[in-house]
Design a protein around this motif. Structure first.
Motif, PDB file in Angstrom:
ATOM      1  N   LEU A 195      -7.932   4.390  -1.011  1.00  0.00           N
ATOM      2  CA  LEU A 195      -7.293   3.090  -0.765  1.00  0.00           C
ATOM      3  C   LEU A 195      -8.316   2.020  -0.415  1.00  0.00           C
ATOM      4  CD1 LEU A 195      -4.095   4.017   1.231  1.00  0.00           C
ATOM      5  CD2 LEU A 195      -4.189   2.847  -0.967  1.00  0.00           C
ATOM      6  N   MET A 247       6.866  13.988  -3.778  1.00  0.00           N
ATOM      7  CA  MET A 247       5.896  13.834  -4.878  1.00  0.00           C
ATOM      8  C   MET A 247       5.244  15.157  -5.241  1.00  0.00           C
ATOM      9  SD  MET A 247       3.408  10.556  -4.412  1.00  0.00           S
ATOM     10  CE  MET A 247       2.641  11.299  -2.984  1.00  0.00           C
ATOM     11  N   GLU A 299       0.821  -1.212   0.000  1.00  0.00           N
ATOM     12  CA  GLU A 299       0.000   0.000   0.000  1.00  0.00           C
ATOM     13  C   GLU A 299       0.853   1.260   0.000  1.00  0.00           C
ATOM     14  OE1 GLU A 299      -3.092  -0.429   3.021  1.00  0.00           O
ATOM     15  OE2 GLU A 299      -4.381  -1.202   1.411  1.00  0.00           O
ATOM     16  N   ALA A 300       2.051   1.182   0.592  1.00  0.00           N
ATOM     17  CA  ALA A 300       2.941   2.353   0.553  1.00  0.00           C
ATOM     18  C   ALA A 300       3.246   2.719  -0.895  1.00  0.00           C
ATOM     19  CB  ALA A 300       4.226   2.063   1.320  1.00  0.00           C
ATOM     20  N   GLN A 301       3.441   1.712  -1.736  1.00  0.00           N
ATOM     21  CA  GLN A 301       3.716   1.994  -3.148  1.00  0.00           C
ATOM     22  C   GLN A 301       2.482   2.558  -3.840  1.00  0.00           C
ATOM     23  OE1 GLN A 301       6.446  -1.060  -5.098  1.00  0.00           O
ATOM     24  NE2 GLN A 301       5.717  -2.125  -3.293  1.00  0.00           N
ATOM     25  N   LEU A 302       1.324   2.008  -3.520  1.00  0.00           N
ATOM     26  CA  LEU A 302       0.086   2.534  -4.112  1.00  0.00           C
ATOM     27  C   LEU A 302      -0.101   4.008  -3.727  1.00  0.00           C
ATOM     28  CD1 LEU A 302      -2.323  -0.483  -3.468  1.00  0.00           C
ATOM     29  CD2 LEU A 302      -1.353   0.224  -5.658  1.00  0.00           C
ATOM     30  N   MET A 303       0.199   4.330  -2.461  1.00  0.00           N
ATOM     31  CA  MET A 303       0.035   5.710  -1.994  1.00  0.00           C
ATOM     32  C   MET A 303       0.938   6.665  -2.740  1.00  0.00           C
ATOM     33  SD  MET A 303       0.125   5.035   2.025  1.00  0.00           S
ATOM     34  CE  MET A 303      -0.791   3.650   2.658  1.00  0.00           C
ATOM     35  N   LEU A 304       2.062   6.152  -3.228  1.00  0.00           N
ATOM     36  CA  LEU A 304       3.000   7.022  -3.946  1.00  0.00           C
ATOM     37  C   LEU A 304       2.705   7.027  -5.439  1.00  0.00           C
ATOM     38  CD1 LEU A 304       6.142   5.968  -1.939  1.00  0.00           C
ATOM     39  CD2 LEU A 304       5.070   8.209  -1.896  1.00  0.00           C
ATOM     40  N   GLY A 305       1.550   6.478  -5.817  1.00  0.00           N
ATOM     41  CA  GLY A 305       1.145   6.575  -7.212  1.00  0.00           C
ATOM     42  C   GLY A 305       1.530   5.394  -8.077  1.00  0.00           C
ATOM     43  N   ALA A 306       1.933   4.278  -7.452  1.00  0.00           N
ATOM     44  CA  ALA A 306       2.240   3.091  -8.254  1.00  0.00           C
ATOM     45  C   ALA A 306       0.931   2.463  -8.737  1.00  0.00           C
ATOM     46  CB  ALA A 306       3.017   2.077  -7.407  1.00  0.00           C
ATOM     47  N   ARG A 326      -9.595   0.722  -9.317  1.00  0.00           N
ATOM     48  CA  ARG A 326      -9.040   1.928  -8.705  1.00  0.00           C
ATOM     49  C   ARG A 326      -7.684   1.633  -8.062  1.00  0.00           C
ATOM     50  NH1 ARG A 326     -10.455   6.437 -10.626  1.00  0.00           N
ATOM     51  NH2 ARG A 326      -9.941   7.517  -8.704  1.00  0.00           N
ATOM     52  N   HIS A 327      -7.067   0.534  -8.441  1.00  0.00           N
ATOM     53  CA  HIS A 327      -5.727   0.170  -7.938  1.00  0.00           C
ATOM     54  C   HIS A 327      -5.696   0.134  -6.413  1.00  0.00           C
ATOM     55  CE1 HIS A 327      -3.884   0.570 -11.972  1.00  0.00           C
ATOM     56  NE2 HIS A 327      -4.883   1.415 -12.135  1.00  0.00           N
ATOM     57  N   ARG A 328      -6.706  -0.507  -5.838  1.00  0.00           N
ATOM     58  CA  ARG A 328      -6.718  -0.711  -4.390  1.00  0.00           C
ATOM     59  C   ARG A 328      -6.396  -2.160  -4.109  1.00  0.00           C
ATOM     60  NH1 ARG A 328     -12.545   1.025  -4.963  1.00  0.00           N
ATOM     61  NH2 ARG A 328     -12.576   3.287  -4.741  1.00  0.00           N
ATOM     62  N   ALA A 343      -6.630   6.263 -10.507  1.00  0.00           N
ATOM     63  CA  ALA A 343      -6.327   6.309  -9.076  1.00  0.00           C
ATOM     64  C   ALA A 343      -4.859   6.643  -8.782  1.00  0.00           C
ATOM     65  CB  ALA A 343      -6.737   4.993  -8.421  1.00  0.00           C
ATOM     66  N   PRO A 344      -3.875   6.084  -9.528  1.00  0.00           N
ATOM     67  CA  PRO A 344      -2.485   6.442  -9.217  1.00  0.00           C
ATOM     68  C   PRO A 344      -2.226   7.949  -9.328  1.00  0.00           C
ATOM     69  CG  PRO A 344      -2.525   4.477 -10.548  1.00  0.00           C
ATOM     70  CD  PRO A 344      -3.935   5.003 -10.522  1.00  0.00           C
ATOM     71  N   TRP A 365       9.303  -1.398   0.967  1.00  0.00           N
ATOM     72  CA  TRP A 365       9.259  -2.595   0.141  1.00  0.00           C
ATOM     73  C   TRP A 365      10.607  -3.059  -0.347  1.00  0.00           C
ATOM     74  CZ3 TRP A 365       7.339   2.203  -1.102  1.00  0.00           C
ATOM     75  CH2 TRP A 365       7.970   2.880  -2.133  1.00  0.00           C
ATOM     76  N   ARG A 415      -3.598   9.680  -6.261  1.00  0.00           N
ATOM     77  CA  ARG A 415      -2.788   9.499  -5.050  1.00  0.00           C
ATOM     78  C   ARG A 415      -1.495  10.303  -5.103  1.00  0.00           C
ATOM     79  NH1 ARG A 415      -4.007   3.681  -5.759  1.00  0.00           N
ATOM     80  NH2 ARG A 415      -6.150   3.484  -5.005  1.00  0.00           N
ATOM     81  N   ARG A 416      -1.048  10.652  -6.316  1.00  0.00           N
ATOM     82  CA  ARG A 416       0.123  11.535  -6.389  1.00  0.00           C
ATOM     83  C   ARG A 416      -0.270  12.971  -6.065  1.00  0.00           C
ATOM     84  NH1 ARG A 416       2.293   7.927 -10.445  1.00  0.00           N
ATOM     85  NH2 ARG A 416       1.033   8.900 -12.072  1.00  0.00           N
TER      86      ARG A 416
END
Lengths: 268, 208
Positions: B47, B134, A164-171, A255-257, B66-67, B83, B70-71
């Motif tokens: 999320l 970001m 989820e950390a990666q998702l939060m950064l827009g991955a 939604r990439h969740r 969504a990405p 990670w 989140r940015r």
């Protein structure tokens, strides 16, 4: 005149005494496994005897329909086994469907490829070739897919903060789940790689042993074994990739969740 | 410039909540543990599935992938996630991040430091640098100074203040009422999954 030595029921009975020895040891050393041993032995005898009857009938009628039915039944049992080996299962139909469909597609593809290009029996679906081939490929694809899916769901549950950390950064979901996907596919293919590495040095594969006992020249048996191993590697790889990628899409959404709510809690 | 609009956002555990954070504003979110503060932040960051809508400068998040959302809307959770093995692997643009990291009190370059050896406070500061790098237009901060020493707390507050001065809007979860009064312009209280604007239901206003 067959070139192999046929076994009589008497010969088998003598060998079966060895299982009785195991049972006696269990009683003597208080291992408490004699009951399981008895059930397993009886199951094996009944299952294999049935298999013998079914195969005899299948080989006699050589029907594409009944060959396909037999294949589907085998896939069905293997699918159940995949579910049983999952620590965290997908909710609903997916628990069974995802692994089973991946396995069915990959094993069928690889079996048909071998039947139509390498072995070319007459007719191509001849159950004498199709069924044992499918069985060997299924058994290995089943192991690979269950290992891969198990590593995938366990990895996602344990590494949720990292994903989820990666998702939060827009991955995107494929980027964020990438490390877990790669780890799962490595787990899925490891038994095949290990088996190929040790083969011929440590282990004489069962099928090759069987062919040699059946009177086939060792060089011929080796070629068959190599073919089977290539098919197994292909079937396991394709099946595991299909299952884990399908798992990726099932456990995320558009939604990439990360959707771990689509997993049931650990079985144990 | 960025205005965050939350419109009847609701999900299991959180009753419908609506509010707007104007560009340059900071909304302090306060409430007991388990009241639903993290549920609210995760729903805004998209999320977790939630009903209702969130928009940035009038553009609904549904209108963009969504990405990208989140940015634009950077979420810093209370527990940071890692990670890869070393610090540097978690940043896209290290040179840019390093300036932020140095300001946050790292005397040495931590590029090659293993994540496993970082202290809680170091992780918290690095995660903040990662989110700020970001350049999000809205910031969702969940207890960003919980395990920091007073010097670092002051630095973090100053850095967030600069983002606000440049037009970002901020949502800041804190248990510390004094900090809330220091950093925020308004307060939102969350109690048992319901959100109250300041001045209602015993939610004290932040006096300016």
């Amino acid at each position: 005149m067959p070139s192999y030595i046929a076994l009589s029921y008497g010969d088998l009975a003598l060998a079966a005494v060895l299982v009785l020895v195991d049972g006696a040891l269990s009683l003597l050393l208080d291992l408490d496994i004699h009951r399981q041993l008895l059930v397993a032995t009886l199951r094996m005898v009944v299952q294999l005897a049935l298999m013998g009857v079914v195969l005899t009938a299948l080989f006699r009628i050589v029907s594409p329909f009944w060959t396909a039915v037999a294949g589907l039944v085998m896939v069905g049992f293997a699918g159940r086994e995949i579910v049983a080996r999952q620590e965290r299962r997908l909710a609903g139909f997916w628990a069974y469907g995802l692994g089973t469909v991946s396995m069915m597609v990959s094993a069928t593809l690889v079996t048909i490829l071998a039947l139509t290009t390498a072995i070319r029996p007459q007719p191509w679906f001849n159950p004498r070739y199709a069924i044992p081939l499918l069985g060997m490929i299924l058994g290995n694809a089943m192991t690979g897919i269950s290992l891969g899916l198990n590593a995938f769901t366990t990895g996602l549950s344990q590494r949720r903060p990292a994903v989820e950390a990666q998702l939060m950064l827009g991955a995107t979901r494929r980027q964020a789940l990438g490390p877990v996907v790669r780890q799962s596919l490595r787990s899925a293919l490891m038994p095949t790689i290990n088996a190929m590495s040790a083969m011929g040095l440590v282990s004489l594969p069962g099928m090759m042993t069987g062919q040699i006992l059946g009177g086939v020249a060792p060089a011929e048996a080796v070629r068959y074994q190599l073919l089977i191993m290539f098919l197994i590697a292909g079937g396991t790889g394709i099946g595991a990739v299909a299952a884990v990628m399908a798992g990726l899409y099932r456990l995320t959404d558009a939604r990439h969740r990360l959707r771990l709510d689509r997993l049931r809690s650990p079985a144990r | 410039m960025a205005t965050l609009d939350v419109r009847t956002l609701r999900r299991p555990g959180l009753a419908a909540v609506s509010f707007r954070i104007q560009s340059g504003e900071c909304l302090a979110v306060q409430g007991a543990s388990g009241a639903g503060k993290t549920l609210l932040l995760r729903a805004i960051a998209d999320l977790d599935p939630a009903d209702g809508d969130v928009a940035l400068d009038g553009v609904s998040r549904e209108a963009m992938p969504a990405p990208r959302w989140r940015r634009l809307v950077g979420y810093l959770p209370a527990e940071s996630g890692w990670w890869a093995e070393t610090v540097r692997e978690h940043f896209l643009d290290w040179a840019k991040a390093l300036a932020l990291i140095r300001r946050l009190g790292f005397a040495e370059d931590p590029a090659g430091w293993p994540i496993a050896r970082l202290s809680t406070g170091e992780r918290q500061r690095l995660a903040l640098a990662r989110a700020l790098a970001m350049e999000p237009q809205a910031l969702l901060l969940d207890e960003p100074t919980a395990s920091l020493d007073p010097t670092s707390v002051a630095t973090v507050e100053a850095m967030v203040r600069e983002r606000r001065d440049r037009g970002a809007c901020v949502l800041w979860v804190t248990h510390d009422g004094v900090q809330a009064a220091r950093v925020a312009t308004r307060r939102l209280c969350i109690e048992a999954g319901r959100a109250w604007e300041e001045g209602t239901h015993g939610c004290p206003a932040i006096s300016l």
